[in-house]
Enzyme design. Structure first.
Site, mmCIF file in Angstrom:
data_model
loop_
_atom_site.group_PDB
_atom_site.id
_atom_site.type_symbol
_atom_site.label_atom_id
_atom_site.label_comp_id
_atom_site.label_asym_id
_atom_site.label_seq_id
_atom_site.Cartn_x
_atom_site.Cartn_y
_atom_site.Cartn_z
ATOM 1 N N GLY A 97 9.083 -1.159 -1.182
ATOM 2 C CA GLY A 97 9.958 -2.044 -1.944
ATOM 3 C C GLY A 97 10.981 -1.274 -2.763
ATOM 4 O O GLY A 97 12.167 -1.631 -2.797
ATOM 5 N N ASP A 134 6.479 -7.891 4.145
ATOM 6 C CA ASP A 134 5.658 -7.082 3.241
ATOM 7 C C ASP A 134 4.409 -7.837 2.831
ATOM 8 O O ASP A 134 3.299 -7.287 2.838
ATOM 9 C CB ASP A 134 6.490 -6.696 2.015
ATOM 10 C CG ASP A 134 5.681 -5.865 1.024
ATOM 11 O OD1 ASP A 134 5.355 -4.719 1.343
ATOM 12 O OD2 ASP A 134 5.376 -6.376 -0.071
ATOM 13 N N ASP A 194 0.457 -6.982 3.963
ATOM 14 C CA ASP A 194 -0.561 -6.807 2.920
ATOM 15 C C ASP A 194 -1.787 -7.661 3.209
ATOM 16 O O ASP A 194 -2.929 -7.201 3.130
ATOM 17 C CB ASP A 194 0.009 -7.191 1.554
ATOM 18 C CG ASP A 194 1.025 -6.194 1.044
ATOM 19 O OD1 ASP A 194 1.123 -5.112 1.646
ATOM 20 O OD2 ASP A 194 1.721 -6.508 0.066
#
Length: 209
Positions: free
Chosen positions: A23, A40, A44
């Protein structure tokens, strides 16, 4: 996972650190995007779920707990993502204080990193518990652990404590807090989505009359 705990732990840890860095890299290089933010979050969830699936098989008596954690993780983040996009937010980490003070605090960069890292470390510690049987004190120099001061003052239970057990004990409160936040996130997202539905129905009735 069942055969190479060291390699697995190293690779999992590396992926977690890279996840924390991607990020910052995207923003520094001015390549941040909605697609990247969603991807993202999905990566995760998938990574954590893979580890939890293994833990469910490694600790069959607690399989329902791990299955529940997977369900909570996916559902709370998906509902939160949909609710933020529905209400016009630019990013799922942008939470207004009138929606939830807890979530606004949670999505601060330092807090988010600490909570996510602690949560992942707790699951890694549970994974390592299957193999780590070496007492933690053996990692220290023999001159320390054989001294009279050490022998007389260190509790007996601490002499049997392994690295994995110590890590699990330290990170458990963080993991518990993270999953409580997940519950809050799902609850707040539900309220937001129900509010949107009610407003849309009221508007439709107004137009019909």
């Amino acid at each position: 996972m069942p055969f190479h705990p060291r390699y697995c732990t190293l690779l999992y840890g590396a992926s977690t650190l890279l996840d924390a860095a991607d990020g910052y890299a995207a923003r520094a290089l001015k390549q941040a995007s909605q697609f990247g933010a969603v991807l993202d979050m999905i990566v995760d969830r998938c990574t954590t779920s893979c580890l939890l699936c293994y833990l469910a098989s490694a600790y069959p008596n607690y399989a329902l707990v791990f299955q529940g954690l997977i369900s909570l993780d996916f559902s709370s983040h998906y509902m939160h993502m949909v609710s933020t996009l529905t209400t016009g937010s630019r990013h799922h980490k942008e939470v207004k204080e009138d929606v939830s003070r807890i979530l606004r605090w949670y999505y601060k960069k330092s807090v988010l990193f600490t909570m996510c890292a602690g949560n992942e470390l707790f699951f890694v510690a549970l994974y390592l518990l299957k193999w780590d049987k070496t007492p933690l004190y053996t990692l220290f120099p023999y001159a320390w652990t054989s001294s009279e001061l050490f022998v007389e003052n260190v509790p007996r239970f601490a002499l049997r404590l392994t690295f994995a057990q110590a890590l699990a004990a330290i990170t458990f409160p963080i993991s518990l807090g993270k999953n409580i936040v997940n519950i809050v996130q799902a609850w707040k997202a539900s309220k937001v989505l129900v509010g949107v539905d009610l407003r849309e129905r009221a508007l439709a009735k107004t137009k019909a009359t």
